[in-house]
Design a protein around this motif. Structure first.
Motif, short mmCIF file in Angstrom:
data_model
loop_
_atom_site.label_atom_id
_atom_site.label_comp_id
_atom_site.label_asym_id
_atom_site.label_seq_id
_atom_site.Cartn_x
_atom_site.Cartn_y
_atom_site.Cartn_z
N TYR A 41 -33.60 -39.24 -0.44
CA TYR A 41 -33.46 -38.74 0.92
C TYR A 41 -34.82 -38.39 1.50
O TYR A 41 -35.81 -38.30 0.77
CB TYR A 41 -32.53 -37.51 0.97
N ALA A 42 -34.85 -38.20 2.83
CA ALA A 42 -36.10 -37.85 3.52
C ALA A 42 -35.86 -36.65 4.42
O ALA A 42 -34.74 -36.43 4.91
CB ALA A 42 -36.60 -39.03 4.35
N ALA A 54 -40.76 -31.12 18.96
CA ALA A 54 -41.02 -29.72 18.64
C ALA A 54 -39.72 -28.95 18.47
O ALA A 54 -38.78 -29.09 19.26
CB ALA A 54 -41.86 -29.09 19.75
N GLY A 55 -39.66 -28.15 17.39
CA GLY A 55 -38.49 -27.30 17.17
C GLY A 55 -37.33 -27.98 16.49
O GLY A 55 -36.29 -27.34 16.25
N ALA A 56 -37.46 -29.26 16.15
CA ALA A 56 -36.34 -30.00 15.55
C ALA A 56 -36.65 -30.38 14.10
O ALA A 56 -37.79 -30.65 13.74
CB ALA A 56 -36.03 -31.25 16.36
N ALA A 57 -35.59 -30.41 13.29
CA ALA A 57 -35.72 -30.82 11.89
C ALA A 57 -34.56 -31.74 11.54
O ALA A 57 -33.51 -31.70 12.18
CB ALA A 57 -35.71 -29.60 10.97
N ALA A 58 -34.76 -32.56 10.51
CA ALA A 58 -33.70 -33.50 10.11
C ALA A 58 -33.84 -33.87 8.65
O ALA A 58 -34.94 -33.87 8.09
CB ALA A 58 -33.75 -34.75 10.98
N VAL A 59 -32.71 -34.19 8.06
CA VAL A 59 -32.67 -34.73 6.70
C VAL A 59 -31.81 -35.99 6.76
O VAL A 59 -30.76 -36.00 7.41
CB VAL A 59 -32.11 -33.69 5.70
N ILE A 88 -24.93 -33.12 -0.54
CA ILE A 88 -23.69 -33.26 0.25
C ILE A 88 -23.78 -34.47 1.15
O ILE A 88 -22.83 -35.28 1.25
CB ILE A 88 -23.45 -31.98 1.08
N ILE A 89 -24.92 -34.63 1.81
CA ILE A 89 -25.12 -35.77 2.71
C ILE A 89 -25.14 -37.08 1.92
O ILE A 89 -24.57 -38.09 2.35
CB ILE A 89 -26.43 -35.60 3.51
N MET A 90 -25.76 -37.07 0.75
CA MET A 90 -25.81 -38.27 -0.08
C MET A 90 -24.42 -38.67 -0.58
O MET A 90 -24.10 -39.86 -0.67
CB MET A 90 -26.77 -38.04 -1.25
N ASN A 91 -23.60 -37.68 -0.88
CA ASN A 91 -22.22 -37.98 -1.28
C ASN A 91 -21.45 -38.64 -0.14
O ASN A 91 -20.70 -39.59 -0.34
CB ASN A 91 -21.50 -36.70 -1.72
N SER A 92 -21.65 -38.12 1.09
CA SER A 92 -21.01 -38.73 2.26
C SER A 92 -21.50 -40.16 2.45
O SER A 92 -20.73 -41.06 2.77
CB SER A 92 -21.30 -37.92 3.52
N ALA A 93 -22.80 -40.36 2.27
CA ALA A 93 -23.38 -41.70 2.44
C ALA A 93 -22.80 -42.68 1.41
O ALA A 93 -22.53 -43.85 1.74
CB ALA A 93 -24.90 -41.64 2.31
N ARG A 94 -22.60 -42.22 0.19
CA ARG A 94 -22.01 -43.09 -0.84
C ARG A 94 -20.57 -43.46 -0.46
O ARG A 94 -20.16 -44.62 -0.62
CB ARG A 94 -22.06 -42.41 -2.21
N LEU A 95 -19.83 -42.50 0.05
CA LEU A 95 -18.47 -42.78 0.49
C LEU A 95 -18.47 -43.76 1.65
O LEU A 95 -17.68 -44.71 1.69
CB LEU A 95 -17.78 -41.47 0.91
N MET A 96 -19.39 -43.56 2.60
CA MET A 96 -19.49 -44.46 3.75
C MET A 96 -19.84 -45.88 3.30
O MET A 96 -19.38 -46.86 3.90
CB MET A 96 -20.55 -43.95 4.72
N LYS A 144 -32.84 -25.28 3.21
CA LYS A 144 -31.46 -25.62 3.56
C LYS A 144 -31.26 -27.14 3.53
O LYS A 144 -30.20 -27.62 3.09
CB LYS A 144 -31.13 -25.07 4.95
N MET A 145 -32.27 -27.89 3.98
CA MET A 145 -32.14 -29.35 3.95
C MET A 145 -32.04 -29.86 2.52
O MET A 145 -31.28 -30.79 2.23
CB MET A 145 -33.31 -30.00 4.69
N ARG A 146 -32.80 -29.25 1.61
CA ARG A 146 -32.70 -29.65 0.20
C ARG A 146 -31.32 -29.31 -0.35
O ARG A 146 -30.76 -30.05 -1.16
CB ARG A 146 -33.79 -28.95 -0.62
N ASP A 147 -30.76 -28.18 0.06
CA ASP A 147 -29.42 -27.80 -0.38
C ASP A 147 -28.37 -28.75 0.19
O ASP A 147 -27.37 -29.06 -0.48
CB ASP A 147 -29.10 -26.37 0.07
N TYR A 148 -28.59 -29.20 1.43
CA TYR A 148 -27.63 -30.09 2.09
C TYR A 148 -27.71 -31.52 1.57
O TYR A 148 -26.74 -32.28 1.66
CB TYR A 148 -27.88 -30.12 3.60
#
Length: 247
Positions: A185-186, A194-199, A234-242, A227-231
């Motif tokens: 993940y990235a 400015a002020g935005a973050a994403a994983v 979860i996001i990778m599991n969703s991506a595998r399902l997708m 928080k992004m590392r914690d998430y």
């Protein structure tokens, strides 16, 4: 042969005019002429033809143009069977409800990334992600995912291309891409906005090829690196399902 070239050129010009509306709902003729690099008289003739066929509509009061109903008529006949933006929407909504942040789906289009689907967060302060937005491929979590997990030949072409901004540190990006491939993940914090973050994490076709990048984004004050590392799992599991849903 000359007639064939002239016909093809006319088609290209008409398509260029229609593509002007990817980042604007209504445009004046002078704006369109500037964008496509054609004389106003040529654009006027082509707009008249497109308007007659229903692909363009003109507001007589403001003398501005917008996409016509024929575009929407054609779009209703698009096949949804293989469209990730449709197929993956329920899982994107579920992920949004679980994490409480905006969820987006990106694909690569040349040297850009294109947001093809988004589910907005319900929080008062949120990351608004309009569908159809075209963004640079050299910055942001989703961009890095789309480069990192592209096929090696495509990645080589991208990394050696001429679309990078002056002074951009490609060596540093290559090191980041290697780490992204290792962990899956990235992340990005105020890289593009400015002020935005994403994983973001990749979604692969059943064949194993990269299909899209799945992103969760929000205010950097709330979506911290921890928080992004914690998430991420979860996001990778969703991506595998997708990935099991797309061909």
């Amino acid at each position: 042969m000359e007639e064939h070239k002239s016909t093809v050129r006319a088609v290209e010009r008409a398509l260029d005019i229609l593509l002007c509306f990817t980042d604007g709902t209504d445009l004046a003729m002078t704006e369109i002429a500037e964008r496509v690099g054609l004389h106003k008289s040529t654009v006027h003739r082509m707009l008249a033809t497109l308007e007659e066929r229903g692909f363009i509509a003109r507001d007589s009061a403001s003398d501005r143009y917008r996409l016509g109903m024929r575009i929407w008529e054609l779009s209703t006949h698009l096949s949804n069977n293989d469209d990730p933006a449709i197929i993956l929407l329920p899982e994107m909504e579920r992920l949004r409800d679980e994490l409480g942040e905006t969820v987006s789906l990106y694909i690569r289009d040349g040297d850009d990334r294109l947001r093809v689907q988004a589910v907005q967060s319900g929080q008062a302060i949120r990351r608004v992600a309009p569908v159809g937005a075209r963004l640079p491929l050299y910055v942001g979590a989703s961009s890095k995912v789309l480069i990192a997990f592209a096929e090696e030949a495509d990645r080589e072409v991208l990394m050696n291309g001429k679309s990078w901004p002056t002074g951009f540190d490609r060596k540093q990006l290559e090191e980041q891409l290697e780490e992204i491939r290792r962990i899956g993940y990235a992340t990005s914090v105020e890289e593009r906005e400015a002020g935005a973050a994403a994983v973001a994490t990749p979604i692969f076709h059943r064949s194993g090829k990269l299909a899209a990048a799945l992103s969760v984004s929000g205010p950097a004050s709330r979506l911290t690196l921890k928080k992004m590392r914690d998430y991420a799992p979860i996001i990778m599991n969703s991506a595998r399902l997708m990935g099991t849903m797309v061909k």
